[in-house]
Every structure is written in structure tokens, then in C-alpha cells.
Write a protein that holds these residues in place. Structure first.
Motif, mmCIF file in Angstrom:
data_model
loop_
_atom_site.group_PDB
_atom_site.id
_atom_site.type_symbol
_atom_site.label_atom_id
_atom_site.label_comp_id
_atom_site.label_asym_id
_atom_site.label_seq_id
_atom_site.Cartn_x
_atom_site.Cartn_y
_atom_site.Cartn_z
ATOM 1 N N UNK A 131 10.370 2.829 4.399
ATOM 2 C CA UNK A 131 9.471 3.355 5.409
ATOM 3 C C UNK A 131 8.747 4.606 4.945
ATOM 4 N N UNK A 132 9.207 5.219 3.862
ATOM 5 C CA UNK A 132 8.507 6.408 3.397
ATOM 6 C C UNK A 132 7.171 6.063 2.732
ATOM 7 N N UNK A 133 6.959 4.768 2.429
ATOM 8 C CA UNK A 133 5.719 4.344 1.773
ATOM 9 C C UNK A 133 4.714 3.937 2.836
ATOM 10 N N UNK A 134 3.897 4.889 3.297
ATOM 11 C CA UNK A 134 2.969 4.567 4.372
ATOM 12 C C UNK A 134 1.651 4.014 3.844
ATOM 13 N N UNK A 135 1.455 4.003 2.522
ATOM 14 C CA UNK A 135 0.269 3.374 1.936
ATOM 15 C C UNK A 135 0.710 2.442 0.819
ATOM 16 N N UNK A 136 1.302 1.286 1.187
ATOM 17 C CA UNK A 136 1.871 0.395 0.184
ATOM 18 C C UNK A 136 0.818 -0.237 -0.712
ATOM 19 N N UNK A 137 1.209 -0.435 -1.963
ATOM 20 C CA UNK A 137 0.338 -1.178 -2.877
ATOM 21 C C UNK A 137 0.432 -2.652 -2.528
ATOM 22 N N UNK A 138 -0.613 -3.387 -2.871
ATOM 23 C CA UNK A 138 -0.635 -4.809 -2.567
ATOM 24 C C UNK A 138 -1.420 -5.510 -3.658
ATOM 25 N N UNK A 139 -0.929 -6.640 -4.056
ATOM 26 C CA UNK A 139 -1.559 -7.389 -5.129
ATOM 27 C C UNK A 139 -2.942 -7.879 -4.710
ATOM 28 N N UNK A 140 -4.014 -7.359 -5.308
ATOM 29 C CA UNK A 140 -5.354 -7.783 -4.925
ATOM 30 C C UNK A 140 -5.816 -9.048 -5.650
ATOM 31 N N UNK A 141 -4.955 -9.593 -6.498
ATOM 32 C CA UNK A 141 -5.312 -10.782 -7.257
ATOM 33 C C UNK A 141 -5.663 -11.917 -6.301
ATOM 34 N N UNK A 183 -5.770 4.056 5.659
ATOM 35 C CA UNK A 183 -5.786 4.075 4.200
ATOM 36 C C UNK A 183 -6.917 3.234 3.655
ATOM 37 N N UNK A 184 -7.232 3.451 2.402
ATOM 38 C CA UNK A 184 -8.301 2.712 1.730
ATOM 39 C C UNK A 184 -7.681 1.676 0.807
ATOM 40 N N UNK A 185 -7.996 0.399 1.033
ATOM 41 C CA UNK A 185 -7.461 -0.691 0.227
ATOM 42 C C UNK A 185 -8.622 -1.545 -0.273
ATOM 43 N N UNK A 186 -8.473 -2.060 -1.478
ATOM 44 C CA UNK A 186 -9.542 -2.879 -2.044
ATOM 45 C C UNK A 186 -9.276 -4.359 -1.785
ATOM 46 N N UNK A 187 -8.691 -4.642 -0.631
ATOM 47 C CA UNK A 187 -8.444 -6.007 -0.182
ATOM 48 C C UNK A 187 -8.419 -5.984 1.335
#
Length: 435
Positions: free
Chosen positions: A24-34, A391-395
Motif C-alpha cells: 500500500x505504500x506504492x501509490x503510483x505503481x508501475x505497469x507494463x505498457x507493452x 498520477x501520470x501514466x503512459x497507458x
């Protein structure tokens, strides 16, 4: 269809995805944009199958074995608790006795969840199919829990019995096993071929029933051990008025209470076994079905490894045999299962028209993770239906990345997370039920 191997290509993305969702400490999780998972060929449920899919209640809270945390799993105590707590479904594992009775039991033997070592010494590892229902009634299926989960131990759990499918249905309908001086009353109207008690108990209206009518979510457990189980189940559902393909009975529900048992989604079928899924589709077409996922080399299970092509093959099989629901595992304590509910995986399930019921939720962090809250600054959609991405995400962050319901050992926790009305704490509900 070509079978592109993209495992190496995905490896780095999967690592990033798992790191991003670590807690829960990760409020801007990475995500696979593939984008490969978005274009990999998938079959889709038919329009008719989607109608069946929509029998299933949205955001279902599915009481895993009734509960494994608050009461002895798959006993009357666990199922009565889950019903009164407000679960939408009572989840059970189906097995069959030597004399053909369908039971709710998870393990391949009775060693962990009964006192079989003292009752039938030397037969601790025998399968349930070795025993008749009458023999199984000699077992205490509750006392072990007080040792295994001492923080939730109750003296009244001692003497709990293994549940039959019939008993789970009756609990859902508002009944309980009749008892006199604490002992279950034998039903002497149903006898074995030799004129002896066949192991059935009498029922009575549960005086502590609060009107909830959950459905039943049943897994054919190790079906290769029980030839014809699927046909037996279909016949029994018809006999008991729970088969929506025949003439299902009306199950009265109190106003404002859970009413899943009185809908076309009253009974959901699930299995890890492809062979069993094929048989269930033959015996019970038009009944909602869930194909369970487990990352395992065993021939007895589907094996969707963390690759696009293997997951697609699993999905296409599920679609072919009208599995309306994907049932993947989730990561995290205490089970530490493989994560088969990653966002790109959920998008693939949804692209095929399936809904996602993941297992098993034991912490608020898991609920927030797989419902996508960390993309929204920790805000749950149950708290704010109009929440916006933080947050800003490229997906594209979208609902297809997340689950539609979940199996849980703590119905109370899932209901609280969803903002549903609670009738009391888990302990208070058990107290009110007389435990």
C-alpha cells in the motif's frame, strides 16, 4: 494461430509490475505498457454466454469455505456465520462419499480437519470416498480449529460435523441442523439399504437466521477421483430445486437482504480441471461457470504460466466451454500464491468477455491492490464512484485492469471495504448464532 513466445520480452515488465504493486505504500505503481497482450488473438464469449455471465451479482463477496479464519472451514458454524455476515456466496469444495453423498470438503483426506486419527486409526490418509456418510458422522470436524487458530477458538466448535451439499443449501435457505441437548437429531426417515441410519440429520428453521439468502459457489474437487460427479450434481440440483434449467424453487428473501439464492446466479460451478469443466457444460449448460487458474506443472491443473500465449490458450479454452468467470490467484500474505491477476492479465480476461473472481483476499492491502485503488491515490471506487486517476501514466488506466469480485476468508473485511452494512463484528455474529 501462431504461437508467439514472448516470455523473455515480458520478463522485465512482469518484474516491474510486481514491484510496483508490492504494497500500500506504492501509490503510483508501475505497469507494463507493452501492448502485445492487447492484440494477441482471443476468442470471446457469445452473446448468449454473456447473458448467463450477467446472472452473477456484481462485486460478489464469496465466502471461501464459509471461513477459514473465524470458524472451522466448511462446517455449519462457518456457513451460518458467512450467511448472517452477509456474504453473496458460500464457497464449497465438492467431494463424494462411498455411498454417493456430495460433501463440502477441501483436502484429499481428513487428517488436517478432523479427529480421524483417533476414530479410524491407520486410515488417516484415506480419501473421503473410502467412507460412508454414517462413518464420517463419527468425526469431530471442529475441535482441530481451536488448536490451529487459538486466537479464534470457541468451545462450541467442538463436535462440528462435515457438511453435506444438502446442508449448505439448507443453511442458505435459512435452516440449521436440529439439535437436542446440543446433539444433532438423526433423520430416521432416510435409512441405508440395511435399514440403519444413513447419516442424515433433521433440519429446523434457524431461529438466528437474519434473512440473507446467499448463493452457492461449488468447486468440483479432484473430480478424477469421483467418476460421474458432474451428472450426480446436476441431478441433485434438480431434485433440490436449485437447477435453473429445470423448475427452480422460489427461496423467500427478507427485504433489503442478500437475495442471490433467489436469482439465476444462485449456483456457480467452478473447477481447476478442464475435464470436469467439459462435463459440467454438458450436464449444466446455462449455469454460470468459473475456470480456476493455478500455476502448476501438474497434469491435473491448467497451467497458465506468466506468458501471453499460455494465458490466451487458457482463455480460449474457457470461452469454448462457456466459462463466464476467470478465477485467478492473487499474491501476498498469508498464502503467497502466484500472481495471476496482474493488470495486463485482467485486461485479457475482460477482453474475452469474462469477469474476474480472484482468490483469496485476507488483507485490506490485497483488496485495494486488485481493485486498483493505488492508481487513484488510495481512493476506493466504493467510497467514490467518480474517483479520478492520481498520477501520470503512459497507458490507459481503466476498470478492465482490475477484478470484479473475490473469494475471501474474511467476509466481514470485504464487506467493510465495499461500504456494505455490517450486522456486527465477526465475533458478535458468532455470539448471536450461539457459538
Amino acid at each position: 494461430m501462431k504461437n508467439f513466445n514472448v516470455r523473455n520480452l515480458l520478463a522485465g515488465a512482469l518484474i516491474l509490475s510486481s514491484i510496483g504493486f508490492a504494497g500500500c505504500e506504492d501509490d503510483t505503481p508501475d505497469y507494463n505498457p507493452l501492448n502485445l497482450y492487447k492484440t494477441y488473438p482471443l476468442n470471446e464469449l457469445s452473446a448468449e454466454a454473456k447473458l448467463v455471465r450477467d446472472y452473477v451479482k456484481p462485486d460478489a463477496v464469496i465466502a471461501h469455505r464459509g471461513s477459514t479464519f473465524w470458524a472451522p472451514e466448511e462446517t455449519e458454524a462457518a456457513f451460518r456465520w458467512a450467511r448472517n455476515m452477509g456474504a453473496d456466496y458460500l464457497e464449497i469444495d465438492l467431494q463424494r462419499t462411498k455411498d454417493g453423498v456430495l460433501l463440502a470438503l477441501h483436502d484429499g483426506n481428513l487428517r488436517r480437519t478432523s479427529n480421524i486419527e483417533s476414530q479410524f486409526p491407520g486410515k488417516e490418509d484415506y480419501p473421503v470416498s473410502y467412507f460412508t456418510l454414517t462413518e464420517l458422522r463419527q468425526l469431530d470436524a471442529g475441535a482441530w480449529f481451536n488448536i490451529a487458530v487459538p486466537e479464534n477458538a470457541r468451545e462450541s466448535f467442538k463436535g462440528e460435523k462435515i457438511s453435506t451439499l444438502e446442508e449448505v443449501m439448507k443453511i442458505s435457505e435459512g435452516f440449521r441442523i436440529k439439535r437436542i441437548a446440543g446433539e444433532p437429531v438423526k433423520d430416521m426417515t432416510r435409512l441405508s439399504d440395511d435399514g440403519q441410519w444413513a447419516g442424515y440429520y433433521e433440519f429446523e428453521v434457524d431461529p438466528q437466521d437474519n434473512g440473507n439468502r446467499p448463493g452457492i459457489y461449488a468447486e468440483t474437487k479432484e473430480p478424477y477421483l469421483f467418476g460421474g460427479m458432474e451428472a450426480d450434481l446436476a441431478a441433485f440440483l434438480t431434485e433440490e430445486g436449485w437447477n435453473i434449467n429445470t423448475t427452480p424453487k422460489t427461496i423467500p428473501t427478507a427485504p433489503g437482504k442478500v437475495d442471490v439464492a433467489n436469482t439465476k446466479g444462485r449456483f456457480i460451478l467452478q473447477s481447476f480441471s478442464r475435464e470436469s469443466i467439459v462435463k459440467l457444460e454438458k450436464e449444466l449448460p446455462g449455469v454460470p461457470k468459473c475456470m480456476l487458474l493455478w500455476e502448476d506443472e501438474s497434469a491435473g491443473y491448467v497451467r497458465p504460466s506468466n506468458s501471453i500465449e499460455s494465458l490466451a490458450e487458457f482463455i480460449n479454452f474457457s470461452v469454448e466451454y462457456n466459462c463466464h468467470i476467470a478465477g485467478p490467484s492473487i499474491a501476498g500474505k498469508p498464502n503467497k500464491y502466484a500472481d495471476l491477476s496482474l493488470p495486463w492479465m485482467c485486461e485479457m480476461y475482460h477482453r474475452a468477455g469474462m469477469i474476474v473472481h480472484a482468490y483469496s483476499f485476507d488483507t485490506e492491502d490485497q483488496l485495494r491492490k486488485y481493485n486498483g485503488d493505488y492508481f487513484y491515490g488510495g481512493v476506493s471506487r466504493f467510497d467514490d464512484a467518480n474517483r479520478t486517476v492520481q498520477g501520470d501514466f503512459n497507458y490507459d488506466v481503466n476498470p478492465n485492469m482490475f477484478i470484479d469480485g473475490g473469494f475471501t476468508n474474511l467476509t466481514d473485511l470485504s464487506m467493510k471495504y465495499q461500504g456494505r452494512e455490517l450486522v456486527g463484528t465477526a465475533q458478535e455474529v458468532l455470539d448471536n448464532l450461539g457459538y
